[in-house]
Design a protein around this motif. Structure first.
Motif, PDB file in Angstrom:
ATOM      1  N   GLU A  59       3.404  88.743 144.274  1.00 36.45           N
ATOM      2  CA  GLU A  59       3.111  88.238 145.617  1.00 36.45           C
ATOM      3  C   GLU A  59       3.681  89.151 146.701  1.00 36.45           C
ATOM      4  O   GLU A  59       3.079  89.317 147.758  1.00 36.45           O
ATOM      5  CB  GLU A  59       3.610  86.800 145.805  1.00 36.45           C
ATOM      6  N   VAL A  60       4.813  89.792 146.439  1.00 36.23           N
ATOM      7  CA  VAL A  60       5.385  90.725 147.414  1.00 36.23           C
ATOM      8  C   VAL A  60       4.505  91.971 147.505  1.00 36.23           C
ATOM      9  O   VAL A  60       4.224  92.466 148.599  1.00 36.23           O
ATOM     10  CB  VAL A  60       6.838  91.098 147.047  1.00 36.23           C
ATOM     11  N   THR A  61       4.065  92.465 146.371  1.00 32.02           N
ATOM     12  CA  THR A  61       3.176  93.629 146.345  1.00 32.02           C
ATOM     13  C   THR A  61       1.871  93.323 147.085  1.00 32.02           C
ATOM     14  O   THR A  61       1.403  94.139 147.887  1.00 32.02           O
ATOM     15  CB  THR A  61       2.869  94.043 144.892  1.00 32.02           C
ATOM     16  N   LEU A  62       1.320  92.139 146.844  1.00 32.94           N
ATOM     17  CA  LEU A  62       0.077  91.756 147.522  1.00 32.94           C
ATOM     18  C   LEU A  62       0.284  91.643 149.033  1.00 32.94           C
ATOM     19  O   LEU A  62      -0.561  92.082 149.810  1.00 32.94           O
ATOM     20  CB  LEU A  62      -0.453  90.433 146.964  1.00 32.94           C
ATOM     21  N   ARG A  63       1.400  91.062 149.443  1.00 35.21           N
ATOM     22  CA  ARG A  63       1.672  90.957 150.881  1.00 35.21           C
ATOM     23  C   ARG A  63       1.794  92.343 151.510  1.00 35.21           C
ATOM     24  O   ARG A  63       1.293  92.582 152.605  1.00 35.21           O
ATOM     25  CB  ARG A  63       2.953  90.163 151.126  1.00 35.21           C
ATOM     26  N   LYS A  64       2.452  93.239 150.812  1.00 29.78           N
ATOM     27  CA  LYS A  64       2.612  94.596 151.332  1.00 29.78           C
ATOM     28  C   LYS A  64       1.258  95.288 151.452  1.00 29.78           C
ATOM     29  O   LYS A  64       0.977  95.964 152.446  1.00 29.78           O
ATOM     30  CB  LYS A  64       3.556  95.394 150.429  1.00 29.78           C
ATOM     31  N   GLU A  65       0.398  95.112 150.450  1.00 27.08           N
ATOM     32  CA  GLU A  65      -0.934  95.706 150.501  1.00 27.08           C
ATOM     33  C   GLU A  65      -1.755  95.107 151.638  1.00 27.08           C
ATOM     34  O   GLU A  65      -2.513  95.824 152.308  1.00 27.08           O
ATOM     35  CB  GLU A  65      -1.641  95.511 149.155  1.00 27.08           C
ATOM     36  N   CYS A  66      -1.590  93.799 151.888  1.00 31.46           N
ATOM     37  CA  CYS A  66      -2.306  93.154 152.997  1.00 31.46           C
ATOM     38  C   CYS A  66      -1.861  93.732 154.339  1.00 31.46           C
ATOM     39  O   CYS A  66      -2.698  93.998 155.210  1.00 31.46           O
ATOM     40  CB  CYS A  66      -2.084  91.644 152.973  1.00 31.46           C
ATOM     41  N   VAL A  67      -0.562  93.927 154.491  1.00 27.85           N
ATOM     42  CA  VAL A  67      -0.049  94.508 155.737  1.00 27.85           C
ATOM     43  C   VAL A  67      -0.620  95.905 155.940  1.00 27.85           C
ATOM     44  O   VAL A  67      -1.065  96.266 157.034  1.00 27.85           O
ATOM     45  CB  VAL A  67       1.501  94.538 155.735  1.00 27.85           C
ATOM     46  N   THR A  68      -0.649  96.703 154.880  1.00 23.92           N
ATOM     47  CA  THR A  68      -1.191  98.062 154.965  1.00 23.92           C
ATOM     48  C   THR A  68      -2.670  98.028 155.347  1.00 23.92           C
ATOM     49  O   THR A  68      -3.114  98.779 156.227  1.00 23.92           O
ATOM     50  CB  THR A  68      -1.005  98.799 153.625  1.00 23.92           C
ATOM     51  N   MET A  72      -4.552  99.472 158.678  1.00 24.17           N
ATOM     52  CA  MET A  72      -5.669 100.407 158.589  1.00 24.17           C
ATOM     53  C   MET A  72      -6.867  99.883 159.373  1.00 24.17           C
ATOM     54  O   MET A  72      -7.548 100.652 160.064  1.00 24.17           O
ATOM     55  CB  MET A  72      -6.042 100.649 157.119  1.00 24.17           C
ATOM     56  N   LEU A  73      -7.104  98.582 159.287  1.00 25.49           N
ATOM     57  CA  LEU A  73      -8.194  97.980 160.058  1.00 25.49           C
ATOM     58  C   LEU A  73      -7.942  98.104 161.553  1.00 25.49           C
ATOM     59  O   LEU A  73      -8.863  98.386 162.318  1.00 25.49           O
ATOM     60  CB  LEU A  73      -8.352  96.502 159.686  1.00 25.49           C
ATOM     61  N   ALA A  83     -17.996 104.709 159.999  1.00 22.17           N
ATOM     62  CA  ALA A  83     -16.829 103.917 160.390  1.00 22.17           C
ATOM     63  C   ALA A  83     -17.058 102.438 160.110  1.00 22.17           C
ATOM     64  O   ALA A  83     -16.146 101.740 159.664  1.00 22.17           O
ATOM     65  CB  ALA A  83     -16.497 104.132 161.860  1.00 22.17           C
ATOM     66  N   ASP A  84     -18.267 101.955 160.362  1.00 22.77           N
ATOM     67  CA  ASP A  84     -18.581 100.552 160.092  1.00 22.77           C
ATOM     68  C   ASP A  84     -18.505 100.260 158.599  1.00 22.77           C
ATOM     69  O   ASP A  84     -18.012  99.217 158.190  1.00 22.77           O
ATOM     70  CB  ASP A  84     -19.965 100.192 160.630  1.00 22.77           C
ATOM     71  N   GLY A  85     -18.996 101.182 157.814  1.00 27.14           N
ATOM     72  CA  GLY A  85     -18.928 101.020 156.359  1.00 27.14           C
ATOM     73  C   GLY A  85     -17.488 101.008 155.864  1.00 27.14           C
ATOM     74  O   GLY A  85     -17.126 100.204 154.997  1.00 27.14           O
ATOM     75  N   GLU A  86     -16.684 101.885 156.428  1.00 33.27           N
ATOM     76  CA  GLU A  86     -15.266 101.930 156.051  1.00 33.27           C
ATOM     77  C   GLU A  86     -14.567 100.631 156.467  1.00 33.27           C
ATOM     78  O   GLU A  86     -13.776 100.076 155.712  1.00 33.27           O
ATOM     79  CB  GLU A  86     -14.579 103.126 156.703  1.00 33.27           C
ATOM     80  N   ARG A  87     -14.884 100.153 157.667  1.00 28.53           N
ATOM     81  CA  ARG A  87     -14.282  98.911 158.153  1.00 28.53           C
ATOM     82  C   ARG A  87     -14.650  97.740 157.241  1.00 28.53           C
ATOM     83  O   ARG A  87     -13.818  96.924 156.881  1.00 28.53           O
ATOM     84  CB  ARG A  87     -14.721  98.632 159.587  1.00 28.53           C
ATOM     85  N   GLN A 126       9.445  91.492 157.411  1.00 27.81           N
ATOM     86  CA  GLN A 126      10.132  92.707 156.938  1.00 27.81           C
ATOM     87  C   GLN A 126       9.129  93.835 156.701  1.00 27.81           C
ATOM     88  O   GLN A 126       9.363  94.976 157.088  1.00 27.81           O
ATOM     89  CB  GLN A 126      10.901  92.436 155.650  1.00 27.81           C
ATOM     90  N   LEU A 127       8.035  93.521 156.040  1.00 35.47           N
ATOM     91  CA  LEU A 127       7.029  94.545 155.736  1.00 35.47           C
ATOM     92  C   LEU A 127       6.420  95.094 157.012  1.00 35.47           C
ATOM     93  O   LEU A 127       6.141  96.287 157.112  1.00 35.47           O
ATOM     94  CB  LEU A 127       5.939  93.964 154.840  1.00 35.47           C
ATOM     95  N   THR A 128       6.205  94.259 157.985  1.00 36.40           N
ATOM     96  CA  THR A 128       5.616  94.706 159.249  1.00 36.40           C
ATOM     97  C   THR A 128       6.581  95.597 159.994  1.00 36.40           C
ATOM     98  O   THR A 128       6.175  96.592 160.582  1.00 36.40           O
ATOM     99  CB  THR A 128       5.246  93.481 160.115  1.00 36.40           C
ATOM    100  N   ARG A 129       7.862  95.278 159.955  1.00 34.97           N
ATOM    101  CA  ARG A 129       8.867  96.105 160.648  1.00 34.97           C
ATOM    102  C   ARG A 129       9.059  97.452 159.964  1.00 34.97           C
ATOM    103  O   ARG A 129       9.260  98.450 160.607  1.00 34.97           O
ATOM    104  CB  ARG A 129      10.216  95.390 160.670  1.00 34.97           C
ATOM    105  N   GLU A 130       9.051  97.479 158.613  1.00 36.02           N
ATOM    106  CA  GLU A 130       9.334  98.713 157.871  1.00 36.02           C
ATOM    107  C   GLU A 130       8.270  99.767 158.077  1.00 36.02           C
ATOM    108  O   GLU A 130       8.545 100.939 158.085  1.00 36.02           O
ATOM    109  CB  GLU A 130       9.449  98.417 156.370  1.00 36.02           C
ATOM    110  N   GLU A 131       7.027  99.358 158.185  1.00 38.34           N
ATOM    111  CA  GLU A 131       5.946 100.346 158.212  1.00 38.34           C
ATOM    112  C   GLU A 131       5.540 100.675 159.559  1.00 38.34           C
ATOM    113  O   GLU A 131       5.642 100.724 160.564  1.00 38.34           O
ATOM    114  CB  GLU A 131       4.747  99.808 157.437  1.00 38.34           C
TER     115      GLU A 131
END
Length: 131
Positions: A59-68, A72-73, A83-87, A126-131
């Protein structure tokens, strides 16, 4: 004081005199104590063991991936077909990660746990602050 305690104390004193503790990692630096107050009490030991082993709960890994993915979005400002396709691809990946996280929380019985919800919010912060 028992004989074993006395003997242990003597050996510690001897090691201190001979410099046996001088080259330990972190020597002369303040201890870095971890604040585990936000972790539910029944999960603290297992999380600490996993952290020391270099593992993170899914769950921590998933949260970190969601923040990333959310960052990116947010960075996708250009327009155009590519760009639309990437989005759309990023949005799709984010949706899948969030669904997996919700399912994982439901399976583990954490979906209605206020303590774990609060802990999840702290992880997100925490994840939002670190990155």
């Amino acid at each position: 004081m028992s004989i074993l305690s006395w003997l242990a104390e003597q050996r510690i004193q001897e090691a201190m005199r001979s410099g046996g503790f001088d080259k330990l990692p972190g020597h002369g630096k303040p201890l870095e104590l971890e604040d585990l107050s936000g972790v539910p009490e029944d999960l603290r030991m297992s999380f600490k063991i996993m952290k020391n082993a270099g593992l993170l709960p899914e769950e921590v890994t998933l949260r970190k991936e969601c923040v990333t993915l959310e960052k990116m979005l947010a960075a996708c400002h250009s327009s155009g077909t590519a760009a639309d396709g990437e989005r759309r691809e990023l949005e799709s990946r984010l949706t899948l990660k969030k669904l997996r996280l919700q399912e994982l929380m439901r399976q583990r019985g954490f979906e209605n746990s206020s303590a774990f919800t609060d802990y999840g919010d702290r992880i997100q912060s925490q994840l939002t602050r670190e990155e």
